[in-house]
Design an enzyme around this catalytic site. Structure first.
Site, mmCIF file in Angstrom:
data_model
loop_
_atom_site.group_PDB
_atom_site.id
_atom_site.type_symbol
_atom_site.label_atom_id
_atom_site.label_comp_id
_atom_site.label_asym_id
_atom_site.label_seq_id
_atom_site.Cartn_x
_atom_site.Cartn_y
_atom_site.Cartn_z
ATOM 1 N N GLY A 116 -6.264 -11.595 -27.603
ATOM 2 C CA GLY A 116 -7.386 -12.528 -27.736
ATOM 3 C C GLY A 116 -7.534 -13.071 -29.147
ATOM 4 C CD GLU A 139 -2.596 -10.577 -24.186
ATOM 5 O OE1 GLU A 139 -1.432 -10.680 -24.650
ATOM 6 O OE2 GLU A 139 -3.573 -11.159 -24.691
HETATM 7 N N1 CAA Z 1 -9.730 -3.052 -28.450
HETATM 8 C C1 CAA Z 1 -10.495 -1.994 -28.726
HETATM 9 N N2 CAA Z 1 -10.334 -1.226 -29.810
HETATM 10 C C2 CAA Z 1 -9.331 -1.557 -30.651
HETATM 11 C C3 CAA Z 1 -8.481 -2.652 -30.407
HETATM 12 C C4 CAA Z 1 -8.716 -3.422 -29.249
HETATM 13 N N3 CAA Z 1 -7.987 -4.506 -28.949
HETATM 14 N N4 CAA Z 1 -7.569 -2.714 -31.404
HETATM 15 C C5 CAA Z 1 -7.848 -1.707 -32.220
HETATM 16 N N5 CAA Z 1 -8.904 -1.002 -31.794
HETATM 17 C C6 CAA Z 1 -9.518 0.181 -32.391
HETATM 18 C C7 CAA Z 1 -8.665 1.402 -32.184
HETATM 19 O O1 CAA Z 1 -8.880 1.955 -30.889
HETATM 20 C C8 CAA Z 1 -9.162 2.299 -33.293
HETATM 21 O O2 CAA Z 1 -10.382 2.885 -32.900
HETATM 22 P P1 CAA Z 1 -10.740 4.394 -33.301
HETATM 23 O O3 CAA Z 1 -10.802 4.382 -34.818
HETATM 24 O O4 CAA Z 1 -12.052 4.614 -32.642
HETATM 25 O O5 CAA Z 1 -9.607 5.237 -32.789
HETATM 26 C C9 CAA Z 1 -9.455 1.317 -34.414
HETATM 27 O O6 CAA Z 1 -9.570 0.035 -33.798
HETATM 28 C C10 CAA Z 1 -8.342 1.231 -35.417
HETATM 29 O O7 CAA Z 1 -7.130 0.970 -34.728
HETATM 30 P P2 CAA Z 1 -5.810 1.863 -34.910
HETATM 31 O O8 CAA Z 1 -6.167 3.233 -35.278
HETATM 32 O O9 CAA Z 1 -4.982 1.649 -33.701
HETATM 33 O O10 CAA Z 1 -5.168 1.133 -36.194
HETATM 34 P P3 CAA Z 1 -3.625 0.997 -36.545
HETATM 35 O O11 CAA Z 1 -3.587 0.423 -37.927
HETATM 36 O O12 CAA Z 1 -2.894 2.242 -36.264
HETATM 37 O O13 CAA Z 1 -3.067 -0.104 -35.509
HETATM 38 C C11 CAA Z 1 -3.125 -2.174 -34.242
HETATM 39 C C12 CAA Z 1 -3.553 -1.424 -35.519
HETATM 40 C C13 CAA Z 1 -1.612 -2.351 -34.252
HETATM 41 C C14 CAA Z 1 -3.806 -3.530 -34.274
HETATM 42 C C15 CAA Z 1 -3.536 -1.339 -33.009
HETATM 43 O O14 CAA Z 1 -4.900 -1.016 -33.121
HETATM 44 C C16 CAA Z 1 -3.347 -2.048 -31.685
HETATM 45 O O15 CAA Z 1 -2.238 -2.114 -31.175
HETATM 46 N N6 CAA Z 1 -4.441 -2.577 -31.106
HETATM 47 C C17 CAA Z 1 -4.444 -3.138 -29.787
HETATM 48 C C18 CAA Z 1 -3.746 -4.480 -29.769
HETATM 49 C C19 CAA Z 1 -3.759 -5.064 -28.379
HETATM 50 O O16 CAA Z 1 -3.131 -4.573 -27.449
HETATM 51 N N7 CAA Z 1 -4.467 -6.216 -28.237
HETATM 52 C C20 CAA Z 1 -4.472 -6.938 -26.990
HETATM 53 C C21 CAA Z 1 -5.682 -6.592 -26.235
HETATM 54 S S1 CAA Z 1 -5.575 -7.263 -24.634
HETATM 55 C C22 CAA Z 1 -6.181 -8.810 -24.756
HETATM 56 O O17 CAA Z 1 -6.466 -9.325 -25.824
HETATM 57 C C23 CAA Z 1 -6.337 -9.483 -23.431
HETATM 58 C C24 CAA Z 1 -6.494 -10.940 -23.456
HETATM 59 O O18 CAA Z 1 -5.581 -11.700 -23.155
HETATM 60 C C25 CAA Z 1 -7.709 -11.526 -23.807
#
Ligand code: CAA
Length: 265
Positions: A116, A139
């Protein structure tokens, strides 16, 4: 003042005609939950209503690490298809407002720009990236397809092949690759990001802003029309600019060898 304190998940500030909308949930990498998407829409309504003061909108993410790391996975986890559809429509409503703003919009991509987040950035007129930014549509790694415009706006930016590669692999690309494929228009050192964005905004603000607004409109509205209709649309827009004082001033200033002072009407 335009600066609004009524929001919990975003910040809206204005300085010298440039408004900055900051997605402000740094503890969750500025992930977009429904409240945040709603507030983005409300803030965009504020920006539109204050078009006399706000000439350019910058969208960025709070903190050091993320622009926006996607939709909020904890909120989406247990959603049924109807709830998913509602969340997607909420995002489309808010992101569509960015394209429909009269003001020019710049995404200042300061870090992770995923899911997003990339869909939000792709809704802006241009994207300026920090060297630290990472872009992706992860995704399919979650078992879903992009739902806030990614299959369409990313494809329109980079073409079908690259969009399909990014979406099918879910892999991130760095800012150099984002620049190469046309996701980011410029890449700068992290500490230079806001200077660069302000420099671009200031350059735009010196121009005839009705013309800038009309150019944005006709580019977006006509992009998917057959070329003859699109060209006709451009002719309509072009001829309308001759009704503005900006056109009179701009051309007079050129011929008098001075800088224009556009009245904005
Ligand atoms: N939703 C909810 N929480 C999220 C998030 C997300 N998209 N991305 C990160 N966070 C949260 C983590 O859960 C974590 O929370 P806690 O501290 O409570 O554990 C906090 O943010 C910090 O994240 P990380 O510990 O994972 O930080 P990192 O530096 O190790 O990694 C990152 C960073 C690579 C961005 C990793 O957080 C990640 O892969 N995030 C998810 C990315 C993702 O898959 N986004 C797509 C979502 S689906 C979507 O967007 C659908 C659509 O089409 C609209």
């Amino acid at each position: 003042s335009v600066t609004a304190t009524k929001y919990e998940n975003v910040l809206l500030e204005e300085n010298g005609g440039i408004a900055t909308l900051t997605i402000n949930r740094p503890k969750s990498m500025n992930a977009l939950n429904s409240d945040t998407l709603t507030e983005i829409g409300q803030a965009l309504d504020d920006v539109k209503a204050n078009a006399d003061k706000i000439k350019i909108l910058v969208i960025t993410g709070a903190g050091e690490k993320a622009f926006v790391a996607g939709a909020d996975i904890s909120q989406m986890k247990d959603m049924n298809p109807i709830e998913a559809s509602n969340l997607s429509k909420l995002a489309h409503n808010s992101f569509g407002k960015i394209e429909n703003l009269p003001q020019f919009t710049i995404a200042a991509v300061n870090g992770y720009c995923l899911g997003g987040g990339l869909e939000l950035a792709a809704s802006c007129d241009i994207r300026i990236a920090s060297e630290k930014a990472k872009f992706g549509q992860p995704e399919t790694t979650l078992g879903i397809v992009p739902g806030f415009g990614g299959t369409q706006r990313l494809t329109r930016l980079v073409g079908r092949g690259k969009a399909k590669e990014m979406i099918a692999t879910g892999s991130m690309v760095d800012s150099a690759e984002a620049y190469r494929v046309g996701i980011a228009e410029e890449v700068v050192a992290p500490e230079e990001l806001m200077n660069k964005v302000n420099e671009i905004a200031s350059t735009i603000m010196k121009n005839g802003l009705i013309a800038v607004s009309m150019a944005k409109y006709v580019i977006d509205r006509a992009a998917d029309l057959p070329l003859d209709l699109a060209i006709d649309f451009e002719t309509q827009m072009w001829s309308q600019t001759f009704a503005t004082e900006d056109q009179t001033e701009g051309m007079a200033a050129f011929l008098e060898k001075r800088h224009p002072s556009f009245p904005g009407k």
